[in-house]
Motif scaffolding. Structure first.
Motif, short mmCIF file in Angstrom:
data_model
loop_
_atom_site.label_atom_id
_atom_site.label_comp_id
_atom_site.label_asym_id
_atom_site.label_seq_id
_atom_site.Cartn_x
_atom_site.Cartn_y
_atom_site.Cartn_z
N PRO A 66 -41.18 15.46 12.21
CA PRO A 66 -40.51 14.16 12.11
C PRO A 66 -40.74 13.31 13.36
O PRO A 66 -40.92 13.85 14.46
N VAL A 67 -40.74 12.00 13.18
CA VAL A 67 -40.79 11.08 14.31
C VAL A 67 -39.66 11.43 15.27
O VAL A 67 -38.53 11.71 14.85
N GLY A 68 -39.95 11.46 16.56
CA GLY A 68 -38.94 11.78 17.57
C GLY A 68 -38.91 13.23 17.99
O GLY A 68 -38.24 13.58 18.97
N THR A 69 -39.64 14.11 17.30
CA THR A 69 -39.70 15.52 17.69
C THR A 69 -40.37 15.65 19.05
O THR A 69 -41.41 15.04 19.30
N THR A 70 -39.80 16.46 19.93
CA THR A 70 -40.39 16.67 21.25
C THR A 70 -41.61 17.58 21.10
O THR A 70 -41.52 18.68 20.58
N LEU A 71 -42.76 17.07 21.59
CA LEU A 71 -44.02 17.80 21.51
C LEU A 71 -44.34 18.50 22.84
O LEU A 71 -45.06 19.50 22.85
N GLY A 72 -43.83 17.95 23.93
CA GLY A 72 -44.10 18.49 25.25
C GLY A 72 -43.38 17.63 26.28
O GLY A 72 -42.54 16.80 25.93
N THR A 73 -43.75 17.81 27.56
CA THR A 73 -43.15 17.02 28.62
C THR A 73 -44.22 16.59 29.62
O THR A 73 -45.27 17.22 29.73
N LEU A 74 -43.90 15.53 30.34
CA LEU A 74 -44.69 15.09 31.48
C LEU A 74 -43.77 15.14 32.69
O LEU A 74 -42.75 14.44 32.74
N ASP A 75 -44.09 15.99 33.65
CA ASP A 75 -43.30 16.11 34.87
C ASP A 75 -43.92 15.21 35.92
O ASP A 75 -45.06 15.43 36.33
N ALA A 76 -43.20 14.16 36.32
CA ALA A 76 -43.73 13.19 37.29
C ALA A 76 -43.83 13.78 38.66
O ALA A 76 -43.16 14.70 39.03
#
Length: 76
Positions: A66-76
């Motif tokens: 679904p739209v909005g599902t977390t696929l991963g992260t970007l750690d700044a």
């Protein structure tokens, strides 16, 4: 920052995660393509919204989310 399944048009409710374009743990620049999303009409490469280190989430290639599902992260 969470990387989420984007909404590519007003009627989109889900998309198929087609895969990552860079390895897990890679430092990426803002605007660099991270992953590919497919819909019934088109496949689109999605760029990084910020610079950071990519961390994969618990998603599988060729699966629909679904739209909005977390696929991963970007750690700044």
């Amino acid at each position: 920052m969470e990387i989420k399944m984007p909404k590519l048009d007003v009627t989109m409710t889900e998309g198929t995660f087609l895969g990552w374009l860079v390895p897990d743990g890679t430092a990426v620049d803002e605007g660099e393509d991270l992953y590919t999303v497919g819909t019934d009409k088109v496949s689109t490469d999605i760029p990084a919204p910020i610079a950071g280190t990519l961390r994969y989430g618990p998603v599988a290639e060729d699966e629909t989310y679904p739209v909005g599902t977390t696929l991963g992260t970007l750690d700044a």
